[in-house]
Design a protein around this motif. Sequence first.
Motif, PDB file in Angstrom:
ATOM      1  N   GLY A   1      -0.526  10.052  -0.510  1.00 46.70           N
ATOM      2  CA  GLY A   1       0.475  10.114   0.618  1.00 46.70           C
ATOM      3  C   GLY A   1       0.695   9.308   1.766  1.00 46.70           C
ATOM      4  O   GLY A   1       1.848   8.722   2.220  1.00 46.70           O
ATOM      5  N   GLY A   2      -0.439   9.012   2.315  1.00 48.11           N
ATOM      6  CA  GLY A   2      -0.561   8.234   3.491  1.00 48.11           C
ATOM      7  C   GLY A   2      -0.425   6.786   3.145  1.00 48.11           C
ATOM      8  O   GLY A   2       0.612   6.113   3.922  1.00 48.11           O
ATOM      9  N   LEU A   3      -0.820   6.081   2.492  1.00 48.26           N
ATOM     10  CA  LEU A   3      -0.615   5.017   1.803  1.00 48.26           C
ATOM     11  C   LEU A   3       0.827   4.782   1.547  1.00 48.26           C
ATOM     12  O   LEU A   3       1.512   3.832   1.899  1.00 48.26           O
ATOM     13  N   ALA A   4       1.499   5.808   0.846  1.00 49.19           N
ATOM     14  CA  ALA A   4       3.071   5.653   0.296  1.00 49.19           C
ATOM     15  C   ALA A   4       3.803   5.540   1.445  1.00 49.19           C
ATOM     16  O   ALA A   4       5.008   4.991   1.658  1.00 49.19           O
ATOM     17  N   ARG A   5       3.548   6.498   2.588  1.00 46.81           N
ATOM     18  CA  ARG A   5       4.442   6.635   3.822  1.00 46.81           C
ATOM     19  C   ARG A   5       4.456   5.145   4.265  1.00 46.81           C
ATOM     20  O   ARG A   5       5.409   4.628   4.956  1.00 46.81           O
ATOM     21  N   ARG A   6       3.161   4.851   4.613  1.00 45.91           N
ATOM     22  CA  ARG A   6       3.085   3.401   5.553  1.00 45.91           C
ATOM     23  C   ARG A   6       3.494   2.568   4.559  1.00 45.91           C
ATOM     24  O   ARG A   6       3.822   1.199   5.272  1.00 45.91           O
ATOM     25  N   ALA A   7       3.749   2.438   3.267  1.00 46.36           N
ATOM     26  CA  ALA A   7       4.107   1.365   2.526  1.00 46.36           C
ATOM     27  C   ALA A   7       5.561   1.287   2.507  1.00 46.36           C
ATOM     28  O   ALA A   7       6.226   0.376   2.160  1.00 46.36           O
ATOM     29  N   GLY A   8       6.284   2.145   3.078  1.00 38.83           N
ATOM     30  CA  GLY A   8       7.935   2.133   3.073  1.00 38.83           C
ATOM     31  C   GLY A   8       8.685   2.674   1.751  1.00 38.83           C
ATOM     32  O   GLY A   8       9.531   2.205   1.629  1.00 38.83           O
ATOM     33  N   THR A   9       7.650   3.466   0.975  1.00 36.65           N
ATOM     34  CA  THR A   9       8.398   4.081  -0.092  1.00 36.65           C
ATOM     35  C   THR A   9       9.559   5.104   0.136  1.00 36.65           C
ATOM     36  O   THR A   9       9.566   5.774   1.196  1.00 36.65           O
TER      37      THR A   9
ATOM     38  N   GLN B   1       2.400   1.631  10.366  1.00 36.52           N
ATOM     39  CA  GLN B   1       3.788   1.031  10.001  1.00 36.52           C
ATOM     40  C   GLN B   1       3.560  -0.358   9.542  1.00 36.52           C
ATOM     41  O   GLN B   1       4.678  -0.746   8.922  1.00 36.52           O
ATOM     42  N   ARG B   2       2.897  -1.217  10.163  1.00 35.63           N
ATOM     43  CA  ARG B   2       2.864  -2.604   9.885  1.00 35.63           C
ATOM     44  C   ARG B   2       2.520  -2.783   8.241  1.00 35.63           C
ATOM     45  O   ARG B   2       2.896  -3.899   7.894  1.00 35.63           O
ATOM     46  N   MET B   3       1.973  -2.037   7.741  1.00 36.52           N
ATOM     47  CA  MET B   3       1.544  -2.017   6.496  1.00 36.52           C
ATOM     48  C   MET B   3       2.782  -2.003   5.341  1.00 36.52           C
ATOM     49  O   MET B   3       2.846  -2.759   4.273  1.00 36.52           O
TER      50      MET B   3
END
Length: 299
Positions: A120-128, A47-49
Amino acid sequence: MNGPWDVWSDCTPDCAVHALPRVPATRIARRGAAFAHAVRRALTDGQRMADPVRLRAHAGALLEALGVRVEGAASLTAGGGPGTLVVVNHISWLDILALLTVEPVTLLAKREVGGWPVVGGLARRAGTHFIDRTSPRRLRHTVQEVAELLGSGRSVAVFPQATTWCTADQGTFRRATFQAALDAGAPVRPVTLGYTQQGLPSTVAAFCGEDTFAASLRRVLAARALTVRVTAHPVLTAADGRLDRRELAELAARVVLGDRPGAGALVRQAPARSALLPAAPLPGSGVPEAPVRDTPAHV
């Protein structure tokens, strides 16, 4: 499942071609390994991303691994007051990385994207901000959500073409998210993305039609001197009440798509490719809705 306001693009995977000879196989392999490493680092950041500094760094690292340079805008947002509605033409999944490298903003994506591998993983962690675009009953609520995000000071990036095209001068803009900007009193920043290879216009990054992420990634890994140019145009505002959502959308489209004839006109509705929110006509606007069939949708 696609939404009821999906848009048909005439572009296909055949549109994506190299403007220069491909790089050697050894460089492709090195880029692939570097990209996989950058993806792993981003995902393990958890989540820090979502932190803007970290998000920008990860987006830049992913593009660097792919051998893609970013040129252009130093800022996407207007600063002060409500957030900025950043409206961008849509060519590739690389568009998102390019925008985040320039300035981290909140992205809108359909909820299914959160379950995709890698992206999807990147999008979730990026706060999309994920939305449900499959139901016409949700449209007004979605507009309200975007208006609330903008009103809270968060800038939001949308791709109002609702699908991808192989060049920056095609398609048109849907209108719903422009209503959100009007409701929030938010400025609109038109942004044009264009891809080149050693200064030559290139469609190699295009992600259109029935293309797959794997096939697109292979093309990008093999692309020589690929550069994405991010051009931020002057801010548009309708704070004086002289523009409605249709006029604001048409003006933004003319700016982003190069002021070509028909840039602000409506297009026929059919299967879409984009995972991002289509700025669709609001219910009761008088624009007819056309039935669509399910097709794959990508960022």
